[in-house]
Design a protein around this motif. Sequence first.
Motif, mmCIF file in Angstrom:
data_model
loop_
_atom_site.group_PDB
_atom_site.id
_atom_site.type_symbol
_atom_site.label_atom_id
_atom_site.label_comp_id
_atom_site.label_asym_id
_atom_site.label_seq_id
_atom_site.Cartn_x
_atom_site.Cartn_y
_atom_site.Cartn_z
ATOM 1 N N ASP B 300 0.839 -1.209 0.000
ATOM 2 C CA ASP B 300 0.000 0.000 0.000
ATOM 3 C C ASP B 300 0.874 1.259 0.000
ATOM 4 O OD1 ASP B 300 0.966 -0.250 2.575
ATOM 5 O OD2 ASP B 300 -0.917 0.315 3.545
ATOM 6 N N GLY B 301 0.233 2.407 0.220
ATOM 7 C CA GLY B 301 0.953 3.679 0.211
ATOM 8 C C GLY B 301 1.354 4.097 1.616
ATOM 9 N N SER B 302 1.193 5.403 1.924
ATOM 10 C CA SER B 302 1.603 5.913 3.233
ATOM 11 C C SER B 302 0.397 6.427 4.002
ATOM 12 C CB SER B 302 2.619 7.043 3.061
ATOM 13 O OG SER B 302 1.959 8.223 2.626
ATOM 14 N N ILE B 303 0.513 6.420 5.333
ATOM 15 C CA ILE B 303 -0.613 6.876 6.154
ATOM 16 C C ILE B 303 -0.756 8.391 6.049
ATOM 17 C CG2 ILE B 303 -1.587 6.917 8.482
ATOM 18 C CD1 ILE B 303 0.117 4.375 9.040
ATOM 19 N N GLN B 304 0.369 9.114 6.124
ATOM 20 C CA GLN B 304 0.287 10.580 6.078
ATOM 21 C C GLN B 304 -0.116 11.089 4.701
ATOM 22 O OE1 GLN B 304 3.023 8.828 6.309
ATOM 23 N NE2 GLN B 304 4.819 9.814 5.462
ATOM 24 N N GLY B 305 0.001 10.229 3.685
ATOM 25 C CA GLY B 305 -0.482 10.602 2.355
ATOM 26 C C GLY B 305 -1.887 10.063 2.098
ATOM 27 N N TRP B 306 -2.484 9.465 3.107
ATOM 28 C CA TRP B 306 -3.820 8.869 3.025
ATOM 29 C C TRP B 306 -3.910 7.805 1.925
ATOM 30 C CZ3 TRP B 306 -3.296 14.173 4.037
ATOM 31 C CH2 TRP B 306 -3.723 14.579 5.297
ATOM 32 N N ASN B 404 10.125 5.931 14.126
ATOM 33 C CA ASN B 404 10.474 7.348 13.980
ATOM 34 C C ASN B 404 9.243 8.204 13.677
ATOM 35 O OD1 ASN B 404 13.120 6.527 14.274
ATOM 36 N ND2 ASN B 404 13.892 7.762 12.564
ATOM 37 N N HIS B 405 8.212 7.555 13.135
ATOM 38 C CA HIS B 405 6.978 8.285 12.828
ATOM 39 C C HIS B 405 6.373 8.934 14.063
ATOM 40 C CE1 HIS B 405 4.671 8.202 8.952
ATOM 41 N NE2 HIS B 405 5.829 7.700 8.583
ATOM 42 N N ILE B 406 6.568 8.320 15.244
ATOM 43 C CA ILE B 406 5.944 8.864 16.452
ATOM 44 C C ILE B 406 6.407 10.306 16.664
ATOM 45 C CG2 ILE B 406 5.680 8.590 18.969
ATOM 46 C CD1 ILE B 406 4.306 6.390 17.352
ATOM 47 N N TRP B 407 7.700 10.541 16.493
ATOM 48 C CA TRP B 407 8.218 11.907 16.651
ATOM 49 C C TRP B 407 7.823 12.777 15.459
ATOM 50 C CZ3 TRP B 407 10.254 15.815 19.309
ATOM 51 C CH2 TRP B 407 10.975 16.802 18.618
ATOM 52 N N TYR B 408 8.076 12.297 14.254
ATOM 53 C CA TYR B 408 7.913 13.164 13.086
ATOM 54 C C TYR B 408 6.460 13.425 12.711
ATOM 55 C CZ TYR B 408 12.888 13.268 12.164
ATOM 56 O OH TYR B 408 14.229 13.500 12.264
ATOM 57 N N PHE B 409 5.627 12.403 12.801
ATOM 58 C CA PHE B 409 4.257 12.551 12.294
ATOM 59 C C PHE B 409 3.191 12.191 13.326
ATOM 60 C CE2 PHE B 409 6.980 11.470 8.626
ATOM 61 C CZ PHE B 409 6.762 12.584 7.828
ATOM 62 N N GLY B 410 3.611 11.852 14.563
ATOM 63 C CA GLY B 410 2.654 11.396 15.578
ATOM 64 C C GLY B 410 1.498 12.369 15.781
ATOM 65 N N ASP B 411 1.803 13.655 15.892
ATOM 66 C CA ASP B 411 0.741 14.654 16.107
ATOM 67 C C ASP B 411 -0.223 14.674 14.923
ATOM 68 O OD1 ASP B 411 1.785 15.556 18.580
ATOM 69 O OD2 ASP B 411 3.278 16.755 17.495
ATOM 70 N N GLN B 412 0.341 14.591 13.712
ATOM 71 C CA GLN B 412 -0.498 14.598 12.507
ATOM 72 C C GLN B 412 -1.386 13.353 12.460
ATOM 73 O OE1 GLN B 412 2.605 16.146 11.948
ATOM 74 N NE2 GLN B 412 1.566 18.072 11.507
ATOM 75 N N HIS B 413 -0.820 12.225 12.846
ATOM 76 C CA HIS B 413 -1.617 10.991 12.818
ATOM 77 C C HIS B 413 -2.804 11.088 13.772
ATOM 78 C CE1 HIS B 413 0.883 8.982 10.023
ATOM 79 N NE2 HIS B 413 1.927 8.876 10.814
ATOM 80 N N ALA B 414 -2.567 11.640 14.958
ATOM 81 C CA ALA B 414 -3.652 11.753 15.935
ATOM 82 C C ALA B 414 -4.715 12.733 15.443
ATOM 83 C CB ALA B 414 -3.099 12.199 17.282
ATOM 84 N N ALA B 415 -4.264 13.848 14.856
ATOM 85 C CA ALA B 415 -5.208 14.904 14.480
ATOM 86 C C ALA B 415 -5.833 14.678 13.105
ATOM 87 C CB ALA B 415 -4.497 16.256 14.501
ATOM 88 N N LEU B 416 -5.058 14.164 12.160
ATOM 89 C CA LEU B 416 -5.499 14.239 10.762
ATOM 90 C C LEU B 416 -5.658 12.906 10.030
ATOM 91 C CD1 LEU B 416 -3.109 17.141 9.688
ATOM 92 C CD2 LEU B 416 -5.551 17.340 10.215
ATOM 93 N N THR B 417 -4.964 11.869 10.453
ATOM 94 C CA THR B 417 -5.046 10.654 9.634
ATOM 95 C C THR B 417 -5.906 9.573 10.280
ATOM 96 O OG1 THR B 417 -3.004 9.611 10.460
ATOM 97 C CG2 THR B 417 -2.789 11.113 8.589
ATOM 98 N N ILE B 418 -5.404 8.926 11.345
ATOM 99 C CA ILE B 418 -6.159 7.778 11.859
ATOM 100 C C ILE B 418 -6.781 8.031 13.224
ATOM 101 C CG2 ILE B 418 -4.932 6.054 10.492
ATOM 102 C CD1 ILE B 418 -3.134 5.541 12.887
ATOM 103 N N GLY B 419 -6.558 9.231 13.778
ATOM 104 C CA GLY B 419 -7.211 9.584 15.035
ATOM 105 C C GLY B 419 -6.454 9.102 16.254
ATOM 106 N N GLU B 420 -6.862 9.668 17.382
ATOM 107 C CA GLU B 420 -6.159 9.485 18.651
ATOM 108 C C GLU B 420 -5.973 8.004 19.038
ATOM 109 O OE1 GLU B 420 -4.920 12.083 20.373
ATOM 110 O OE2 GLU B 420 -4.177 10.806 21.993
#
Lengths: 298, 542
Positions: B300-306, B404-420
């Motif tokens: 598949d693709g990436s989570i931050q790219g949906w 490494n995603h936890i640091w770089y994209f963790g906030d985005q994942h909680a807010a914008l991609t898959i939720g808290e």
Amino acid sequence: MKIAPLPMTVISGYLGAGKTTLINRLLSEDHGQKLLVMVNDFGSINIDEKLLASTEDDTLTLTNGCVCCTMGADLYIAIGKVLDRTPRPDHLIIEASGIADPVKIANAAKAEPDLSYGGIITVVDAQTIETLSTDVMIGAQINGQISAADLIVASKTTVLSQKMSQCIRALSGVELVVANATDSLAPLVLGSHFANPFPPHASGHPDYVSWSFQGNVVLSRRQLDHLLACRPTTMFRFKGIVQGPDETAWIVQVVGNQVEITPTTAREKTTVVAIGVHGNITTEEIKDWWSTCENGAH
Amino acid sequence: MSDITVFRARKIVTMDPNCPEATHVAVQNGHILSVGGADCGDQWGDVTHDDSLADTVLLPGFVEGHAHMMAGAIWQYAYAGFHDRVDPDGNLAQGFTDLNAVIQGLSDYAKGLPKDQPLVAWGFDPIFLPDERMNKSHLDQISTDRPVAILFSNFHLMCVNSKALELAGYDQGTNVEGVIKGPDDRPNGELQEMAAMFPLIRRLGIDFSNLSLRPDAIQHYAKVAKQCGVTTVTDLFSELTDEALETLLRTTGDDRYPVRLVPAMTAIGGTPTDVAKQALAYKAKSTDKLRLGAVKIMTDGSIQGWTARVKWPGYVGGQPNGLWNIAPDQIKALCREMHKSGVQMHIHVNGDEASEVVIDALAEAMREHAWPTHRHVLQHGQMMGVDQFRRCAELGLCVNLFVNHIWYFGDQHAALTIGEDRARRMDACQSALDAGVTLAIHSDAPVTPMGPLFTAWCAVNRITMSGRTLGEAQKISVQDAIKAITLGAAQTLKMDDEIGSIETGKRADFAVLDANPFDVDPLTLGDIKVLGTVLGGTLNLV
């Protein structure tokens, strides 16, 4: 003089839909064009030994001048290499992988000045389309391939059942041909100036309608835009060179809904060709449309 | 018998439970002869003592189980990212925290370029910048007569200046998806996706394939690895050809080449049978510094790219489910054939639907063909839950989580991609360990910078860029985190008989550090200085 942009056509369709069968046909049909076909692998490319001029690791060269090669991991690098070839082929055909979005590939032809958009042809397996279309895993991507198409080629049947056609029609209203009931696919797929409009194996009446014109028609860009905007919706392909005023000229490339107009150097005459699916359009309709400009109606 | 060298260190952390700590290690023929005190080599004959590492702490050489070779050669372009990074030569590349800084930084960079050379930069990520979105007018401030192109960190987008637009023939008349237009109906400089970027990639000569498998790229990659204590590094999407193999063999075969390289061949092009055959043919060419034979499979693709394939309830913004790069049927066919042929697979799975499809496919393949020691690896596995880890344990699958995603994209994942809820259990290292799954953790460099100690820091602390802790329950111990960047990662590469711990019989591959990870505050784990590496007994200081 600037080289005319290379038309690029994308052949899309799910695994086993019949993309390779279509490619095999294009490589061997008598269309007089030097094709360069890029495939994912040679696995099922099946060229008659007699037509093969040479075989290398990643390239098959045919006696009719067509070339078939594998694209490797990076499609765009492969396209770049084709553009760097001298001489360039007449037409570039790309076999998209089974699940790929053909739009993403075909957009490169719209973006790149050295390429022209040759359309998206989606091959649909008439036997499996209903099931695939509603598959929770891949249905959306399969349907996306169909709605992106400029021409749909139905495979693995000679007649489309009402259910099959409904299923396709729910996704797209573009021209639809049945591969096994069509003698010559090259004119529709390539928009080619065919060497022989009636190939020897044809059943007598061609599956397509073609019309061409050569003469002293001169159109301004505005007139050309207007003319194309009023074109018959069932005229699937229209291409050629149209003379403009004051030593200008345009390369015109129409596939389905897609119109591309690029400036070029002036030529002697306006030369255009139009192709449509037999039964959906007649040469008279094309002539009538074209004559509106000849008559100076604009 | 050749010479025995006994290295003395302030401390040696072995990751071998039989002798967890030592002060000396005896090395012979590039291998570890014995571990212990000053006399550890004496039993074996005359020794030479080497005190050059006496002030340092030695750990097993770090193993980066998922990165890409272009992480080295990409530095031939200017860096335009938000975060500070270190280039292959060890120089700090300052991150740019606002648009003005980007413009200023790149203008300075341009001064060092020949007049006729375009300015190409990489690593830009607007998600971190507070300003308006970058457009051509910003980049025209850098130059109006030199083409300027800034690649975004995901390599799917770029922003270019007016000169570059002109070069590609993009103007008011352009009507191409991905060529973004401004309020004046003219291209504003942003180009989205490869098709729209293609004319510039081509005209500016940006050839990503040049960033891999060329002698200089192979060298740069080794430098990147050495900087962060890595002695074994993967290249997980290697477009291997016979010619590339020759280059790899030649370059890595040099005694001074400071790292063991593990390319995984791209499993595209050709039928699954062809791919398997090719992989096995390459495997036979392996050397001590070049390990071949595994394949990489995309799904598949990436989570931050949906574009990752996720299970219900999908993405919080209501985005449609992601995209398959290869169809589930093809995944099945590849899994079956590779497993049957004895080819180890590294399989990219970001979303939990992708990991599920792959686990199903592998379970099916395993019912047909017995190969208990396959150690196929699910790579990224970012959304895997306890249920999937349990199945991995049952099937003998390893995981290499992208923590490494936890640091770089963790906030985005909680807010914008898959939720808290699901962000909390992303890259669930503790769940994997609890299930008994072999665990590695990785950087995916150049997506995030290579640095196993930083990756371990992420797994131990799970702190995001905003400073919050994301998923308390998934924090792992320092012991487990260090294992995941040494022995655990070595196990995923089937090299744990040779590397991953400092014990007799293994290769003398060490990370040379200025502090003991077990002595420092876990919050500063990532700040430990890497002084260099030892590869097969040869010292490579940075």
